[in-house]
Write a protein that holds these residues in place. Structure first.
Motif, mmCIF file in Angstrom:
data_model
loop_
_atom_site.group_PDB
_atom_site.id
_atom_site.type_symbol
_atom_site.label_atom_id
_atom_site.label_comp_id
_atom_site.label_asym_id
_atom_site.label_seq_id
_atom_site.Cartn_x
_atom_site.Cartn_y
_atom_site.Cartn_z
ATOM 1 N N ASP A 43 48.963 35.806 -30.897
ATOM 2 C CA ASP A 43 48.485 36.657 -31.983
ATOM 3 C C ASP A 43 47.089 37.154 -31.638
ATOM 4 N N PRO A 44 46.908 38.464 -31.491
ATOM 5 C CA PRO A 44 45.606 38.996 -31.073
ATOM 6 C C PRO A 44 44.469 38.611 -32.002
ATOM 7 N N ARG A 45 44.780 38.321 -33.270
ATOM 8 C CA ARG A 45 43.710 38.071 -34.231
ATOM 9 C C ARG A 45 43.322 36.600 -34.338
ATOM 10 N N ALA B 199 45.773 44.821 -27.436
ATOM 11 C CA ALA B 199 46.109 43.444 -27.051
ATOM 12 C C ALA B 199 47.578 43.167 -27.343
ATOM 13 N N ALA B 200 48.050 43.609 -28.508
ATOM 14 C CA ALA B 200 49.447 43.378 -28.873
ATOM 15 C C ALA B 200 50.373 44.056 -27.868
ATOM 16 N N ALA B 201 50.008 45.268 -27.465
ATOM 17 C CA ALA B 201 50.836 45.998 -26.496
ATOM 18 C C ALA B 201 50.867 45.251 -25.163
ATOM 19 N N LEU B 202 49.718 44.727 -24.786
ATOM 20 C CA LEU B 202 49.620 43.970 -23.531
ATOM 21 C C LEU B 202 50.517 42.734 -23.585
ATOM 22 N N PHE B 203 50.465 42.006 -24.709
ATOM 23 C CA PHE B 203 51.266 40.786 -24.837
ATOM 24 C C PHE B 203 52.748 41.103 -24.790
ATOM 25 N N GLU B 204 53.104 42.226 -25.373
ATOM 26 C CA GLU B 204 54.519 42.599 -25.376
ATOM 27 C C GLU B 204 54.980 42.881 -23.953
#
Lengths: 329, 521
Positions: B136-138, B124-129
């Motif tokens: 924040d994925p969490r 998810a973090a990679a996608l948001f970047e």
């Protein structure tokens, strides 16, 4: 008292997120308060024999409550756990005492009956789209009736089945009855199921927003069946443990246990609306129920008043939980 | 329009539901590398078409092709696997799960049967970047603002290796900055092997983002027009099947009323509702304003500025401090029921959730707020209710086969009129209308405007909260602009222009986060 030991150990695997931890702290705090109160009020309360009694009383309802937590996480309800548990006891009796099947087969058979009850509940809820309340209310009655029919309304005794009573009554860990050990192991399994497997994730997801879960490509109907089957397995386990503890299957028991199980779940902080559930909370909730009943009995408070007290505790616990939630979401 | 290679093509699509023919011989072709806008009034069949393309429904007749190969997705999951991702108008999120869990629902990475949440969050973090979304994925989704939730939906759709991205009104909840982010994401997404179908009511956005526009009307295909050479009013004409008399952005209705001289009914400065120093713990700070008889007071501001919160505080839905005066007398409003007793009616922006009993008919809905007055000896007088409902249907020109029609079968515009009728029956003098035309098509918008103006002329005092500036400018005599819980200016409509309002609305200019922890949804 072993409460602190047993609650901190599963916490690492079970809890996820600060909110859940907070919630469990509240239920845990309640348990501590009740414990302290009764230890001051009665000198016998802290006797290991008495504490063991509390834990034993927790075990069967607790195991049922574990399964109920999964169902309630979906926003559903399971009213059939009490009489379903009895039917599993009776069937275990049929397998072991009447048919003389091997111990392992009889125990697995009892679990399978539980799974079957869950399967039927799940199919009725998921495919016939019956409201869970109705589907499991019907199952509650069916299971009660079948228990009486199958047993001929008489208890089935396991006196001739070697080793069956030891299943729950023995002490694999010296001083700790197996029934309690089984409950704690089942709690860890339920916790992992809820937080780490697809079954648990989809249960919370369905409870949170069923339509969105379906649109996301999750086969909601199939997973609902799976969830009810898993809950049914816990019902089956409760039935076997109950039969072993009493060394008999009592077909008249069971009614009302489902409400105690549901009470344990909500006292523990699981939301009846679904989406939010905690196994550790359910364990604590079940302990609170049993401790309260035990403590009041030790203080020689009549049974009728014990019920009143439990009712008040349910209101207080759930209201306290709602107050905190209201500020968050 | 059938020549040239199509990325996605639907031909001769028909779909009926019991009693309704939703689509009749509809065509659509999406070329590789383009953004195709899909427009039509509510009920034109856009949503049904999208649901067919995404496998939620199966067509009764017609064919769908992806890259020239026949396609018939059996469900949303399979559509995703074929490379078709849909962002639906309604959010499909699980509020109790985290952002990452939501995005990868149904595709959880596992080891030995156990879900690997760390891997989930990493992806998810990679996608948001990649998308440039600050999330924040969490974070649990319930902690996100509406705009944040929309971003989660967008990220979820793009987390599939999509070739066709279908967006149904994706900007309804977004502020201008966020719309810009969305458009950047759309432009990044479009390549010679991908395409976007973009459904919207907002003509400015369609102009900006689309290459061609396909118009549907009453379940039928009307036309496909190249955006660059088509005038907005031509598109609207194709949508409604007639030329609208008014332009898209009419001037203020009654400049005379706004320059301080007199109210519409000539009663001068007759203050009906005065609010002083209204504050809430969460957001509002010292909000003060006055509402005059026969006036339409507009509330403008960005999403999260606190306009809805002002309304909720006034009607006692949220706890607040400050003074509310009705007709010059201070009143204590602890609940919406108190508010109604003082003649204040609130029409929520979410009329399906807070405004209507969707499963009940027009009569029941119209009667709801006035039931005690429509009973005798404790029994509800349904005949009187029907009578009142019929009057309202005439007065507000509610288009419904009969007053016994369930409100869920009415169009958005007519549903809004039913909610208005409910408060008119209750004889509320002050109406607070939150986003009165959200999700309502162009033709019906005009009717709502006319209706509100007419009600004001009859002496009702109306607060209009709207995110659409043209709407505020069209309706309001005076405009209160809010920013971050404070009133940053009150303008007479005659002096106001969009530029000036935007300046006031962004007065504090803080970069609002997508996260609004603690905000009740």
């Amino acid at each position: 008292m072993t409460t602190s030991g047993t609650t901190t150990a599963p916490r690492r695997t079970i809890s996820f997120g600060n909110r859940q931890q907070l919630q469990q702290l509240l239920a845990f705090g309640g348990l501590v308060v009740i414990f302290v109160f009764f230890s001051v009020a009665s000198p016998y309360f802290l006797d290991w024999a008495n504490v063991k009694g509390i834990l034993l009383a927790t075990a069967v309802t607790g195991i049922m409550a574990l399964g109920a937590t999964l169902v309630i996480a979906t926003g559903g309800i399971d009213l059939s756990v009490g009489t379903g548990m009895t039917l599993c006891s009776v069937m275990t009796g049929v397998f072991l005492a009447n048919l003389g099947l091997p111990l392992v087969v009889g125990v697995l058979g009892g679990l399978a009956i539980g799974a079957l009850i869950g399967l039927l509940n799940g199919l009725n809820v998921a495919y016939l789209r019956l409201p869970p309340f109705i589907a499991t209310l019907a199952m509650m009655m069916v299971a009660q009736g079948l228990s009486l029919v199958i047993s001929g309304t008489k208890p089935i005794y396991f006196s001739d089945v070697a080793g069956f009573g030891q299943l729950a009554g023995g002490e694999l860990l010296p001083g700790l009855p197996n029934a309690v050990l089984i409950f704690f192991v089942a709690a860890v399994l339920a916790g992992v199921t809820l937080s780490k497997t697809l079954t648990g994730r989809y249960a919370l997801s369905i409870g949170s927003n069923e339509e969105a879960t379906a649109i996301s490509g999750v086969d909601v109907r199939r997973w609902k069946v799976v969830i009810y089957v898993v809950a049914g397995l816990f019902t089956g386990l409760a039935g076997v443990v109950m039969a072993s503890r009493l060394n008999s299957a009592q077909p008249g028991l069971g009614l009302g246990y489902e409400l105690e199980a549901i009470a344990a779940v909500v006292i523990g902080g699981t939301s009846l609306r679904g989406g939010k559930a905690t196994i550790l909370g359910t364990v604590i909730g079940a302990l609170i129920m049993a401790t309260l009943t035990n403590g009041l009995r030790i203080m020689s408070i009549p049974q009728e008043w014990q019920k009143v007290a439990v009712g008040i505790v349910i209101v207080l616990a759930v209201y306290a939980d709602m107050l905190r939630r209201g500020k968050e979401a | 329009m059938t020549d040239g290679p199509a990325l996605l093509r639907a031909t001769g699509i028909s779909k009926s539901f019991p009693g309704v023919r939703a689509l009749d011989d509809v065509h659509l072709d999406l070329r590789p590398g383009e953004v195709l806008a899909l427009v039509g009034e509510n009920g034109a069949g856009k949503s049904t078409l999208l649901k067919l393309l995404s496998g939620i429904y199966r067509p009764d007749a017609g064919t769908m092709e992806l890259d020239g190969a026949p396609m018939s997705p059996a469900g949303p999951r399979q559509a995703n696997e074929l490379g078709i991702s849909v962002i639906h108008q309604e959010f499909h999120l699980m509020p109790d799960l985290t952002v990452a869990q939501n995005i990868f629902i149904g595709r959880e990475p596992r080891r030995a049967g156990l879900i690997r949440d760390d891997e989930l969050e990493r992806r998810a973090a990679a996608l948001f970047e990649r998308l440039g979304i600050p999330l924040d994925p969490r974070q649990p989704v319930s902690h996100l603002s509406v705009a944040g939730q929309q971003m989660v939906e967008i990220a979820k759709a793009l987390s599939f290796d999509a070739r066709v991205l279908i967006m149904d009104e994706p900007t309804a909840a977004l502020t201008e900055t966020e719309v810009a982010t969305l458009f950047r994401i759309v432009r990044d997404f479009v390549s010679p092997r991908t395409g976007v179908i973009y459904v919207s009511h907002r003509m400015e956005e369609i102009k900006e983002i689309s290459d061609r526009i396909t118009v549907l009307r009453d379940g039928r295909y009307v036309d496909t027009l190249p955006t660059a050479t088509t005038e907005t009013r031509e598109v609207i004409a194709a949508m409604v099947g007639r030329q609208l008399e008014t332009g898209v952005r009419p001037g203020p209705p009654d400049p005379g009323a706004s320059d301080g001289g007199s109210g519409r009914d000539g009663s001068g400065h007759d203050t009906v509702l005065a609010v002083r120093g209204l504050s809430t713990r969460a957001l509002l700070k010292d909000v003060s304003f006055e509402l005059r008889r026969g006036e339409i007071l507009g509330f403008a501001g960005l999403m999260g500025a606190g306009r809805t919160e002002v309304a909720r505080a006034i009607i006692g839905a949220d706890r607040s401090t400050g003074v509310v005066e009705v007709n010059g007398r201070p009143v204590t409003v602890r609940s919406p029921a108190d508010a109604v007793r003082h003649g204040i009616g609130y029409l929520s922006e979410d009329r399906k959730r807070y405004g209507l009993l969707l499963d009940q008919d027009v009569v029941r809905n119209v009667m709801l707020s006035s039931l005690p007055g429509l009973t005798r000896g404790g029994f509800v007088r349904d005949a009187d209710g029907r009578h009142v409902a019929k009057e309202m249907v005439d007065r507000l020109s509610i288009r419904t086969p009969s007053v016994a029609q369930r409100t869920k079968n009415l169009s958005g515009g007519n549903q809004q009129k039913v909610v208005l009728a409910k408060w008119l029956v209750r004889d509320c003098d002050v109406l607070i209308v939150d986003e009165p035309t959200r999700g309502i098509d162009v033709g019906a918008k005009d009717e709502i405007y006319t209706l509100l103006t007419a009600l004001a002329a009859q002496g009702k005092s109306i607060i209009v909260i709207s995110s659409e500036l043209p709407e505020v400018l069209r309706l309001a005599d005076r405009i209160v602009v809010m920013c971050e819980g404070r009133v940053t200016g009150t303008l007479a409509n005659a002096d106001a222009d969009q530029h000036q309002i935007m300046e006031l609305a962004t007065r504090f200019g803080a970069d609002r986060s997508l996260v609004t922890t603690g905000d009740p949804e």
